[in-house]
Write an enzyme that holds these catalytic residues in place. Structure first.
Site, PDB file in Angstrom:
ATOM      1  N   ARG A  12      39.539  11.569 -26.578  1.00 15.68           N
ATOM      2  CA  ARG A  12      39.273  10.484 -25.629  1.00 15.68           C
ATOM      3  C   ARG A  12      38.099   9.601 -26.053  1.00 15.68           C
ATOM      4  O   ARG A  12      38.137   8.381 -25.913  1.00 15.68           O
ATOM      5  CB  ARG A  12      38.985  11.098 -24.263  1.00 15.68           C
ATOM      6  N   CYS A  30      60.068   4.664  -7.355  1.00 18.90           N
ATOM      7  CA  CYS A  30      60.397   5.067  -5.997  1.00 18.90           C
ATOM      8  C   CYS A  30      59.708   6.354  -5.591  1.00 18.90           C
ATOM      9  O   CYS A  30      60.387   7.339  -5.258  1.00 18.90           O
ATOM     10  CB  CYS A  30      61.898   5.176  -5.857  1.00 18.90           C
ATOM     11  N   ARG A  67      48.115   8.960 -15.625  1.00 15.77           N
ATOM     12  CA  ARG A  67      46.852   9.599 -15.227  1.00 15.77           C
ATOM     13  C   ARG A  67      46.511   9.444 -13.732  1.00 15.77           C
ATOM     14  O   ARG A  67      46.086  10.410 -13.097  1.00 15.77           O
ATOM     15  CB  ARG A  67      45.693   9.111 -16.096  1.00 15.77           C
ATOM     16  N   GLU A  87      36.962  18.130 -32.574  1.00 14.53           N
ATOM     17  CA  GLU A  87      38.303  17.624 -32.242  1.00 14.53           C
ATOM     18  C   GLU A  87      38.222  16.552 -31.153  1.00 14.53           C
ATOM     19  O   GLU A  87      38.797  16.717 -30.066  1.00 14.53           O
ATOM     20  CB  GLU A  87      39.183  18.779 -31.741  1.00 14.53           C
ATOM     21  N   TYR A  92      45.504   9.214 -23.804  1.00 16.11           N
ATOM     22  CA  TYR A  92      46.345   9.823 -22.769  1.00 16.11           C
ATOM     23  C   TYR A  92      47.053   8.751 -21.937  1.00 16.11           C
ATOM     24  O   TYR A  92      47.229   8.895 -20.738  1.00 16.11           O
ATOM     25  CB  TYR A  92      45.511  10.779 -21.896  1.00 16.11           C
TER      26      TYR A  92
HETATM   27  N1  LLP Z   1      41.015  20.067 -28.718  1.00 11.23           N
HETATM   28  C1  LLP Z   1      41.828  20.760 -27.902  1.00 11.23           C
HETATM   29  C2  LLP Z   1      42.183  22.132 -28.259  1.00 11.23           C
HETATM   30  C3  LLP Z   1      42.328  20.154 -26.738  1.00 11.23           C
HETATM   31  O1  LLP Z   1      43.131  20.850 -25.935  1.00 11.23           O
HETATM   32  C4  LLP Z   1      41.976  18.822 -26.423  1.00 11.23           C
HETATM   33  C5  LLP Z   1      42.494  18.170 -25.217  1.00 11.23           C
HETATM   34  C6  LLP Z   1      41.132  18.135 -27.317  1.00 11.23           C
HETATM   35  C7  LLP Z   1      40.668  18.788 -28.442  1.00 11.23           C
HETATM   36  C8  LLP Z   1      40.711  16.728 -27.096  1.00 11.23           C
HETATM   37  O2  LLP Z   1      39.936  16.582 -25.950  1.00 11.23           O
HETATM   38  P1  LLP Z   1      39.200  15.205 -25.608  1.00 11.23           P
HETATM   39  O3  LLP Z   1      38.141  14.973 -26.656  1.00 11.23           O
HETATM   40  O4  LLP Z   1      40.227  14.120 -25.653  1.00 11.23           O
HETATM   41  O5  LLP Z   1      38.650  15.398 -24.275  1.00 11.23           O
HETATM   42  N2  LLP Z   1      45.890  14.368 -20.309  1.00 11.23           N
HETATM   43  C9  LLP Z   1      44.538  14.606 -19.864  1.00 11.23           C
HETATM   44  C10 LLP Z   1      43.667  15.187 -20.943  1.00 11.23           C
HETATM   45  C11 LLP Z   1      44.195  16.480 -21.540  1.00 11.23           C
HETATM   46  C12 LLP Z   1      43.338  17.034 -22.638  1.00 11.23           C
HETATM   47  C13 LLP Z   1      43.994  18.162 -23.299  1.00 11.23           C
HETATM   48  N3  LLP Z   1      43.291  18.727 -24.397  1.00 11.23           N
HETATM   49  C14 LLP Z   1      43.971  13.313 -19.304  1.00 11.23           C
HETATM   50  O6  LLP Z   1      44.674  12.297 -19.286  1.00 11.23           O
HETATM   51  O7  LLP Z   1      42.842  13.276 -18.851  1.00 11.23           O
END
Ligand code: LLP
Length: 419
Positions: free
Chosen positions: A278, A344, A315, A275, A373
């Site tokens: 990023r 603000c 972020r 999954e 994100y």
């Molecule tokens: N699978 C599940 C169950 C997840 O909760 C997430 C991310 C992913 C896959 C994808 O993860 P990645 O490969 O993108 O690391 N808003 C935060 C990041 C939150 C991630 C939440 N879950 C930020 O801006 O850093």
């Protein structure tokens, strides 16, 4: 590797000069590079080539824009969704229901029904209670839900606390030491086909070690389940691979990740799924902004006030995250400045005392690594509208999300007639 580079002193997205987009679409605006998205999708798939038929589901939360999802659908990606809204998007991008995985700790009754009615590929159950509810709904609808049990391996992902998901105190998954018992209980229920296990320990991981530890624990669980007579044909290893936010940061490559996975899962004999979010979309996008003015009222560093704010790119305010900032048409000099938005509150700060290209009022700049994100976490705080999104492909570009002005958001509000 990305396609946002200076050409003859002007920052381009692939072959499109960013000042052109700023002029025609306005700022702030998110700009995505299709070549970068495609490249990342292929690099990640290639990294898994040592595995038999891996299934890759893009984590829609990272960038749910329809055009972005369509690019990934064309690359053969499925979707990891965490809400009914994301499920609708994945289907709208023509992702096959069978390629959709539904994760999330709080799927509502309506969302479980929605997933069943669409006959999605897999539900990742995050609790025993969710499994019983899904079993009841599926039985009533005369359906069978393919399910994996998400386990919480109690591993420290060594990332920011707010994006760590695999420690015992985090809300995600079932405790690994109770997983076999819960798996067996759910496998005995009607309407659900328990076929595997899932794990995701956090995001922006800078080391493979915690992942390897978590996967080893999962492998042991699979062996335990089988020794207890349970069927396990699938394992979902989640996402989490980090990306460099600073030009000189070094991170484990997808190839190193793939090699580690191949080694650890060698004897599992399951269909593996992934999954990533990023690592696919992060460096495929920038937030293009214009300097409103530069405030030099003290001897300290000047405040470079840009037209993007924390509501557009949350972020830095939320996680203290770093995004590289570059001038679109560098003037040649560098200086130390604070880069802030117009909102603000003091939290609306992108960088303090950062050495950056000299920027003056009217100049354009980009926040890099904003493809994941970024737009997806925007709000309309301070009654600012939603920023548009643009997808670039070689010499051409398209607006793939319109600017949503504050007035359109207000149009959804009503003053009751008793006021
Ligand atoms: N699978 C599940 C169950 C997840 O909760 C997430 C991310 C992913 C896959 C994808 O993860 P990645 O490969 O993108 O690391 N808003 C935060 C990041 C939150 C991630 C939440 N879950 C930020 O801006 O850093």
């Amino acid at each position: 590797m990305n396609h946002f580079e200076l050409k003859n002193g002007v920052m381009h997205a692939e072959n499109v000069p960013l000042p052109l987009i700023a002029q025609e679409v306005g700022t702030p605006v998110y700009v995505y590079s299709m070549a970068t998205l495609v490249r990342h999708a292929r690099v990640f798939r290639e990294a898994l080539s040592g595995l038999k038929n891996p299934h890759i589901a893009f984590a829609v939360k990272a960038n749910p824009n329809l055009a972005v999802l369509k690019v990934l659908q064309r690359e053969g990606y499925g979707a990891d969704v965490v809400s009914g809204g994301e499920l609708v998007r994945a289907l709208a991008a023509d992702m096959a229901p069978a390629d959709i995985v539904f994760s999330g700790v709080g799927k509502t009754h309506a969302e479980l029904v929605q997933g069943l009615e669409q006959d999605i590929g897999q539900f990742n159950l995050e609790s025993e209670e969710e499994g019983y509810e899904l079993s009841a709904i599926a039985s009533r609808l005369g359906k069978t839900a393919r399910c994996a049990l998400r386990v919480n391996p109690d591993v420290d992902a060594r990332t920011h606390d707010k994006i760590s998901t695999g420690k015992a105190e985090n809300k995600f998954g079932v405790p690994i030491d109770r997983a076999a018992e819960i798996y067996a209980a759910l496998a005995a229920m009607p309407g659900i086909d328990m076929r595997g296990v899932a794990v995701h320990i956090g995001s922006q991981l800078s080391s493979l070690e915690p992942l390897e530890t978590a996967f080893e624990k999962l492998g042991k669980l699979i062996a335990d389940l089988r020794s207890q007579g349970q069927k396990v044909t699938h394992a979902d290893l989640g996402g989490g691979l980090g990306v460099p936010y600073k030009a000189d940061d070094s991170f484990p490559s997808p190839a190193e990740y793939g090699a580690m996975v191949a080694r650890v899962t060698r004897d599992w004999d399951v269909v593996l799924s992934f999954e990533p979010g990023r690592v696919i979309a992060g460096n495929a996008g920038v937030l293009l902004t214009r300097v409103i003015r530069v405030k030099r009222s003290s001897n300290a560093s000047p405040f470079v006030i840009v037209d993007a704010a924390m509501n557009d790119l949350a972020r830095p305010a939320m996680y203290g995250a770093w995004h590289d900032i570059d001038a679109v048409e560098p003037r040649g000099g560098r200086n130390v400045a604070h880069i802030v938005g117009p909102i603000c509150e003091t939290g609306d700060t992108f960088a303090m005392n950062r050495e950056i290209d000299v920027l003056e009022a009217g100049d354009l700049a980009i926040f890099r690594t904003a493809g994941a994100y970024g737009a997806t976490m925007a709000s309309s705080y301070n009654s600012r509208g939603f920023v548009p999104e643009v997808l670039v492909d070689g010499d051409r570009y398209a607006v793939v999300a319109d600017r949503l002005p504050a007035a359109d958001i207000m149009a959804a509000e009503r003053v009751p007639d008793w006021l």
